[in-house]
Design a protein around this motif. Structure first.
Motif, PDB file in Angstrom:
ATOM      1  N   MET A 119       0.778  -1.116   0.090  1.00 11.51           N
ATOM      2  CA  MET A 119      -0.104  -0.063   0.015  1.00 11.51           C
ATOM      3  C   MET A 119       0.875   1.552   0.039  1.00 11.51           C
ATOM      4  SD  MET A 119      -3.560  -0.745   1.357  1.00 11.51           S
ATOM      5  CE  MET A 119      -4.421  -2.169   1.020  1.00 11.51           C
ATOM      6  N   MET A 159       1.871 -12.691  -3.488  1.00 11.51           N
ATOM      7  CA  MET A 159       0.521 -12.758  -3.613  1.00 11.51           C
ATOM      8  C   MET A 159       0.219 -13.652  -4.769  1.00 11.51           C
ATOM      9  SD  MET A 159      -2.470 -10.300  -4.515  1.00 11.51           S
ATOM     10  CE  MET A 159      -2.306 -10.566  -6.425  1.00 11.51           C
ATOM     11  N   MET A 274      -3.854 -14.541 -12.543  1.00 11.62           N
ATOM     12  CA  MET A 274      -4.620 -13.774 -11.331  1.00 11.62           C
ATOM     13  C   MET A 274      -5.772 -14.713 -10.989  1.00 11.62           C
ATOM     14  SD  MET A 274      -3.986 -10.120 -12.480  1.00 11.62           S
ATOM     15  CE  MET A 274      -4.399  -9.147 -11.004  1.00 11.62           C
TER      16      MET A 274
ATOM     17  N   LEU C  10      -7.295 -11.857  -1.919  1.00 12.37           N
ATOM     18  CA  LEU C  10      -6.103 -11.014  -2.315  1.00 12.37           C
ATOM     19  C   LEU C  10      -4.928 -11.845  -1.423  1.00 12.37           C
ATOM     20  CD1 LEU C  10      -4.424  -9.307  -3.718  1.00 12.37           C
ATOM     21  CD2 LEU C  10      -4.881  -7.477  -2.047  1.00 12.37           C
ATOM     22  N   LEU C 196      -8.280  -8.145 -13.371  1.00 12.53           N
ATOM     23  CA  LEU C 196      -8.737  -8.419 -11.995  1.00 12.53           C
ATOM     24  C   LEU C 196     -10.057  -9.223 -12.100  1.00 12.53           C
ATOM     25  CD1 LEU C 196      -7.709  -6.340  -9.178  1.00 12.53           C
ATOM     26  CD2 LEU C 196      -7.660  -9.045  -9.135  1.00 12.53           C
ATOM     27  N   VAL C 240     -10.006  -1.474  -3.733  1.00 13.56           N
ATOM     28  CA  VAL C 240      -8.848  -1.195  -2.774  1.00 13.56           C
ATOM     29  C   VAL C 240      -7.632  -0.738  -3.392  1.00 13.56           C
ATOM     30  CG1 VAL C 240      -7.297  -2.091  -1.163  1.00 13.56           C
ATOM     31  CG2 VAL C 240     -10.040  -2.325  -0.994  1.00 13.56           C
ATOM     32  N   LEU C 241      -7.227  -1.597  -4.386  1.00 18.36           N
ATOM     33  CA  LEU C 241      -6.012  -1.582  -5.123  1.00 18.36           C
ATOM     34  C   LEU C 241      -5.743  -0.256  -5.864  1.00 18.36           C
ATOM     35  CD1 LEU C 241      -4.848  -5.289  -5.984  1.00 18.36           C
ATOM     36  CD2 LEU C 241      -4.080  -3.806  -4.174  1.00 18.36           C
ATOM     37  N   ILE C 244      -5.276   2.884  -3.991  1.00 17.50           N
ATOM     38  CA  ILE C 244      -4.112   2.829  -3.418  1.00 17.50           C
ATOM     39  C   ILE C 244      -3.146   3.584  -4.441  1.00 17.50           C
ATOM     40  CG2 ILE C 244      -1.926   1.835  -2.521  1.00 17.50           C
ATOM     41  CD1 ILE C 244      -4.072  -0.531  -1.305  1.00 17.50           C
ATOM     42  N   TYR C 245      -3.177   2.766  -5.692  1.00 16.48           N
ATOM     43  CA  TYR C 245      -2.177   3.316  -6.822  1.00 16.48           C
ATOM     44  C   TYR C 245      -2.727   4.746  -7.129  1.00 16.48           C
ATOM     45  CZ  TYR C 245      -1.338  -1.679  -7.263  1.00 16.48           C
ATOM     46  OH  TYR C 245      -1.181  -2.929  -7.377  1.00 16.48           O
ATOM     47  N   LEU C 296      -2.740   5.701   4.516  1.00 17.43           N
ATOM     48  CA  LEU C 296      -2.695   4.454   3.847  1.00 17.43           C
ATOM     49  C   LEU C 296      -2.714   3.221   4.686  1.00 17.43           C
ATOM     50  CD1 LEU C 296       0.253   5.265   1.309  1.00 17.43           C
ATOM     51  CD2 LEU C 296      -2.223   4.545   0.637  1.00 17.43           C
ATOM     52  N   PHE C 299      -6.234   2.881   6.014  1.00 13.85           N
ATOM     53  CA  PHE C 299      -7.056   2.214   4.925  1.00 13.85           C
ATOM     54  C   PHE C 299      -6.466   0.593   4.878  1.00 13.85           C
ATOM     55  CE2 PHE C 299      -8.106   1.370   0.610  1.00 13.85           C
ATOM     56  CZ  PHE C 299      -9.445   2.124   0.587  1.00 13.85           C
ATOM     57  N   THR C 300      -5.200   0.359   5.139  1.00 12.29           N
ATOM     58  CA  THR C 300      -4.946  -1.033   5.098  1.00 12.29           C
ATOM     59  C   THR C 300      -5.485  -1.949   6.225  1.00 12.29           C
ATOM     60  OG1 THR C 300      -2.750  -0.222   4.258  1.00 12.29           O
ATOM     61  CG2 THR C 300      -2.860  -2.569   4.877  1.00 12.29           C
ATOM     62  N   TYR C 303      -9.198  -2.462   5.499  1.00  6.89           N
ATOM     63  CA  TYR C 303      -9.258  -3.636   4.549  1.00  6.89           C
ATOM     64  C   TYR C 303      -9.070  -4.823   5.076  1.00  6.89           C
ATOM     65  CZ  TYR C 303      -8.046  -6.452   0.391  1.00  6.89           C
ATOM     66  OH  TYR C 303      -7.814  -7.268  -0.543  1.00  6.89           O
ATOM     67  N   ALA C 304      -8.097  -4.946   5.954  1.00  4.66           N
ATOM     68  CA  ALA C 304      -7.629  -6.271   6.403  1.00  4.66           C
ATOM     69  C   ALA C 304      -8.837  -6.862   7.094  1.00  4.66           C
ATOM     70  CB  ALA C 304      -6.449  -6.044   7.193  1.00  4.66           C
TER      71      ALA C 304
END
Lengths: 280, 404, 313
Positions: A119, A159, A274, C10, C196, C240-241, C244-245, C296, C299-300, C303-304
């Motif tokens: 992240m 992952m 994936m 994930l 994805l 989520v990803l 972050i990006y 972040l 957020f993590t 999410y977890a």
């Protein structure tokens, strides 16, 4: 489960039509690169603009190549990418193997930790990274770049590998253990060959990511002899008083085409990769 | 196997050693144009051939990232030996004690190479902290063909300039004045007007003069031109390269620029008819100039070798090649006396402006001050704020920095 | 074949099966040695800079990075007193929300289409994924040239197609430039997201639909009641990803406008980079870095927690 119609030709046409605008937008930058990279210098800033140059100015590539020593940048990019990919696999395979095969107390914590590393982006840490490598006296070299980039790509690779590894039945390894092979030997001789598709996909991912990396290299690399391709292109495009777009686009093409070709060849593994955890 | 991983990681960590060797001279160069890299690479080749054992390491970085690179290098405890910087940044380096005074290295013969007056911007507390490397005084270049077509006369006063800009804009697809509204030198582009209006960048007491009536009126007159459609539309998307490109295309009547544009015109638009004129006068005949300085760092690892590079670089042959290829004004006597600068009418027009040129003030935090100025100007150009509001606020922000 | 619901998240947090054989006694230590290299690499490269940033944030720092004196929360106060910080923060929220939402809304139908059986599907997928292979920096450089007002090929194309009749200055005014940047960011985020989602779609076994069809669920109904719920975990991951990006995305804005004109396209990362590497305000920059890191982190953790809850139910 056809969403539209049962007739395949009509469905095909419909699908292509629906995707066409996006595909056109995806191809547009490539058209811009090609059209500009092949123009003579005096046909850059023209108005009205046109797509086809009066002649194919292929000399742009050689002019650009020699005037900025582009070969060095290509080698630098290759060096960082290969070193990073090697490091990611070297460190990532055991991690993913442990996660898919063992139950251990810190498993969840480690997964959460990996998630956090994924992240955090390089830009948030750029200043800290810079100060770290200053402190280590290891600035302006490609090796720290490779290491840092590898670290940032590790979580995603673990992952992906983990998802694949989980699909490999452990009976196969166990059979090898029964046959008297050591765990390490069975890992190398039985397990890894089975995981080869996963490894190559992960390697490709990392390769493309590293090849395109910008922020870390911008922060840690100082001299132009260590510039990677994105940095070299960025430098070309930041010239103050004169932008040679025909050279810049030639540089972009040279940097992009090989990776795009590699990507085209390997992309079919992406979706499978994936989703691998899901099938079976 | 695991041990192998670990040892390779440890080995990699243990191998972290610096990359500079004695005998290396690291020289940071920000490119002026696409000629810069090839020029310095030639110098590198010739120098290394003439001085075996000394390795000249060139580090190119853009002007935008130059100070970032240098500050971080210094922070890293590995400053380069030499760097080419905007003279306006020299104060910052000198104040932090990282600039090497050069008086001890100078011989009378070497000192005699330079045009004396260019030393003064680099004199800090009576010590010479850098050598003049490049100078440019800006002038106006006009497209004479467009003037003829529009029936306009190349202007000498600011009011004529405004009138001519409007008149040329009446031609289809043509704009009277190319106004730079984006990029590093938006402030410089405004300073021409500011100085012509009799304004100053700083007041006597060192505080910002952007809130003076002259400064506000100057910004207002640019804004007026935008509103009248006498500049290219949306100047805030035009950096210097884009603005100059418009001129090369023959789409704008007038731009303010420095001599660098001339070699480019000759190469890319050989049929363009142009003339070099002084900046139009509102109350004051003036122009804005910029000088760049070659400095040595006090933390340099190979000072003597670095000085050899300096002496090598100031040979007439290289100075002439550099100035002509980049389109800059000479800082050395021999090049100034050369035919190119004496006989060429374009170059003479530029050199004639040197006596009325104001140079960027030597003050700390100039990068940040420039950023504040540019933001205020862009707000004016975009019509987000009046020039009075924007410049008053900019002056207040700058004064906070000046008082620090 | 397992049911479609069994695909792992994930980073699955699930435990493993029964302990087997003689590996029981070695299990702990072996796993430890296996993860150690990865742990070391990431801890050093990502952990140490954070410690350094914390240390720097509480010091007065010279332009050249020398720590001068401990100054408590002065750097924090500086950041909170800076109107540019708030503007960048607000814009970051708009930027992230717009790009993530836009990406998802476009990627979902694209993935569904690519999941259909049609002629040339492989080739179509390749063309959709193409931008992934190009560096963001280079994409941005190409677009900067393409969007040039007078000579750019984008205006030329739109003029040719008759969509516009006068050239548009795409990057000259902040609101428009920002919209263009959002559009480009969406464009480059689609390939990853589609991939994805395709992975998710391919995991939905055909017999689920067949069973649905027996119950009368076809077309939209089958999408609404079968596809979407089964796809949900993948959509969540994509959100989520992407958040972050995008939150961290630097090159597009940096190359196109550097946050200008008049700081009107500045987001936190560009603001941060200017502070750190243009103005040399290292103390302030450290504070902004830490705040972004904290965001972040929160957020993590959220999410977890979501992941874990999902597994328990």
């Amino acid at each position: 489960m056809g969403l539209f119609t049962r007739s395949r030709p009509i469905r095909s046409l419909l699908c292509w039509l629906l995707l066409a605008p996006l595909i056109a937008l995806n191809l547009f930058p490539f058209a811009v690169m090609l059209s500009t990279a092949l123009r003579p210098r005096d046909e850059i800033f023209i108005n009205p603009q046109r797509w086809l140059p009066s002649r194919l100015a292929v000399e742009n590539f050689s002019d650009m190549w020699t005037s900025v020593d582009y070969g060095t940048a290509v080698l630098n990019s290759l060096y960082v990418a290969v070193a990073s990919v090697a490091l990611v696999l070297l460190v990532g395979i055991p991690s993913a193997y442990a996660l898919s095969r063992y139950d251990f107390r810190w498993k969840r914590k480690y997964q959460l930790f990996l998630l956090i590393t994924q992240m955090v982006s390089p830009i948030v840490l750029a200043l800290g990274l810079f100060r770290l490598f200053v402190w280590l006296g290891w600035i302006d070299s490609l090796d720290p770049v490779a290491i840092v980039v590898a670290a940032f790509n590790l979580a995603f690779s673990v992952m992906m590998l983990f998802n694949y590894f989980s699909t490999i039945p452990r009976d196969i390894e166990e059979a090898a253990w029964i046959d008297g092979a050591s765990a390490t030997a069975s890992l190398i001789r039985i397990f890894l060959p089975l995981a080869l598709p996963a490894l190559s996909v992960t390697a490709m991912f990392t390769f493309v990511e590293v090849w395109n990396e910008f922020v870390i290299t911008l922060t840690l690399v100082r001299s132009s002899e260590h510039f990677t391709l994105p940095l070299e292109v960025h430098a070309l495009a930041s010239n103050l008083y004169e932008l040679k777009w025909h050279h810049i686009m030639a540089a972009v093409l040279v940097a992009t085409l090989p990776v795009t070709a590699l990507f085209m060849w390997l992309q079919r593994y992406l979706v499978g990769g994936m989703a691998a955890g899901a099938v079976k | 196997m695991l041990r192998k991983y670990l040892s390779s990681i440890l080995l990699a960590t243990a191998l972290c050693t610096g990359t500079a060797y004695a005998g290396d001279v690291r020289f940071v160069v920000p490119p002026y144009s696409s000629e810069t890299e090839p020029f310095f690479k030639e110098v590198e080749r010739d120098f290394e051939a003439a001085n075996p054992g000394i390795n000249l390491v060139l580090e190119f970085t853009s002007w935008e990232t130059l100070n970032q690179k240098l500050t971080t290098d210094i922070a890293a405890g590995s400053p380069p030996d030499l760097a080419l910087i905007g003279t306006r940044s020299l104060t910052d380096y000198a104040a932090q004690g990282v600039a090497e005074p050069l008086d001890a290295h100078m011989t009378p013969a070497f000192k005699d190479v330079f045009i004396e007056s260019f030393f003064s911007p680099s004199m800090i507390d009576g010590k010479l902290m850098g050598l003049p490397f490049a100078a440019s005084a800006r002038a106006m270049i006009v497209n004479t063909e467009l003037f003829e077509k529009a029936g306009a006369k190349p202007p000498t006063t600011w009011d004529e300039f405004m009138g001519a800009a409007r008149q040329i804009s009446k031609l289809p697809g043509t704009y009277g004045f190319g106004l730079q509204g984006q990029g590093v030198e938006v402030d410089a582009y405004y300073f021409y007007a500011l100085l012509s209006f009799g304004g100053r960048i700083l007041k006597e007491d060192g505080m910002s003069a952007l809130n003076s009536p002259e400064a506000i009126a100057a910004a207002q007159s640019y804004k007026q031109l935008i509103d009248d459609g006498a500049t290219q539309p949306t100047p805030t998307s035009y950096g210097e390269a884009e603005t100059f490109a418009l001129f090369k295309q023959g789409k704008v009547g007038m731009v303010f620029t420095f001599p660098m544009l001339i070699p480019q015109i000759k190469k890319e638009a050989p049929n363009l008819k142009y003339e070099v004129l002084p900046i139009p006068v509102k109350t004051t005949s003036a122009t804005y100039g910029i000088t760049d300085t070659l400095m040595m760092f006090s933390g340099a690892k190979s000072k003597d070798e670095a000085w050899k590079v300096i002496e090598f670089l100031y040979q007439d042959k290289y100075r002439a090649a550099f100035d002509e290829r980049e389109g800059l004004l000479p800082v050395t006597k021999a090049v100034a006396a050369s035919d190119y600068y004496q006989k060429d009418p374009d170059m003479r027009a530029f050199t004639a402006l040197l006596p009325v040129a104001h140079f960027a003030p030597l003050i700390p935090n100039f990068d940040q001050i420039a950023d504040i100025t540019v933001r205020a100007l862009q707000r004016v150009y975009l019509g987000e704020e009046t020039s009075e509001v924007a410049l008053n606020r900019a002056a207040t922000e700058i004064d906070v920095l000046r008082k620090k | 074949m397992s049911t479609a619901l069994s695909h792992p998240p994930l980073l699955p947090l699930a435990g493993e099966g029964k302990v087997r054989g003689i590996f029981r006694m070695f299990r702990m230590s072996r796993a430890f040695w296996l993860i150690l290299p990865g742990l070391l690499l990431t801890a050093l490269v990502i952990g140490l800079p954070i410690l350094i940033l914390i240390w720097t944030a509480f010091h007065e720092v010279s332009r050249f990075g020398v720590l001068l004196s401990f100054n408590g929360f002065a750097n924090f106060a500086d950041v909170f007193a800076d109107p540019l910080f708030y503007a960048a923060l607000l814009r970051t929220i708009v930027w992230t929300a717009a790009v993530v939402l836009g990406t998802l809304l476009l990627s979902l139908p694209v993935a569904l289409i690519l999941n259909e059986d049609f002629a040339g599907r492989g080739f179509a997928r390749l063309l959709i994924l193409l931008p992934w292979s190009v560096s963001l920096t280079m994409t941005a450089v190409v677009w900067r040239w393409a969007l040039n007002g007078q000579s750019g090929l984008f205006n030329h194309l739109l003029l040719q197609l008759g969509i516009i009749d006068t050239p548009i200055e795409w990057l000259g005014t902040a609101p428009l430039a920002f919209m263009v940047q959002i559009a480009i960011a969406i464009l480059v985020s689609i390939p990853f997201t589609v991939t994805l989602l395709l992975g998710g779609l391919s995991s939905i076994a055909g017999d689920v639909y067949e069973a649905g069809a027996v119950d009368g669920a076809t077309g939209w109904k089958s999408f609404r009641h079968i596809t979407l719920p089964l796809l949900k975990p993948f959509v969540n991951i994509a959100i989520v990803l992407n958040v972050i990006y995008i939150f961290n995305s630097f090159p597009i804005i940096w190359v196109l406008t550097q946050g200008g004109p008049a700081d009107g396209t500045d987001i936190l990362v560009t603001y941060l980079y200017k502070l750190a590497f243009k103005f040399g305000q290292l103390g302030k920059a450290s504070v902004v870095s830490l705040m972004m890191f904290a965001v972040l982190l929160v957020f993590t953790v959220v999410y977890a927690a979501l992941q874990m809850r999902r597994e328990e139910t």
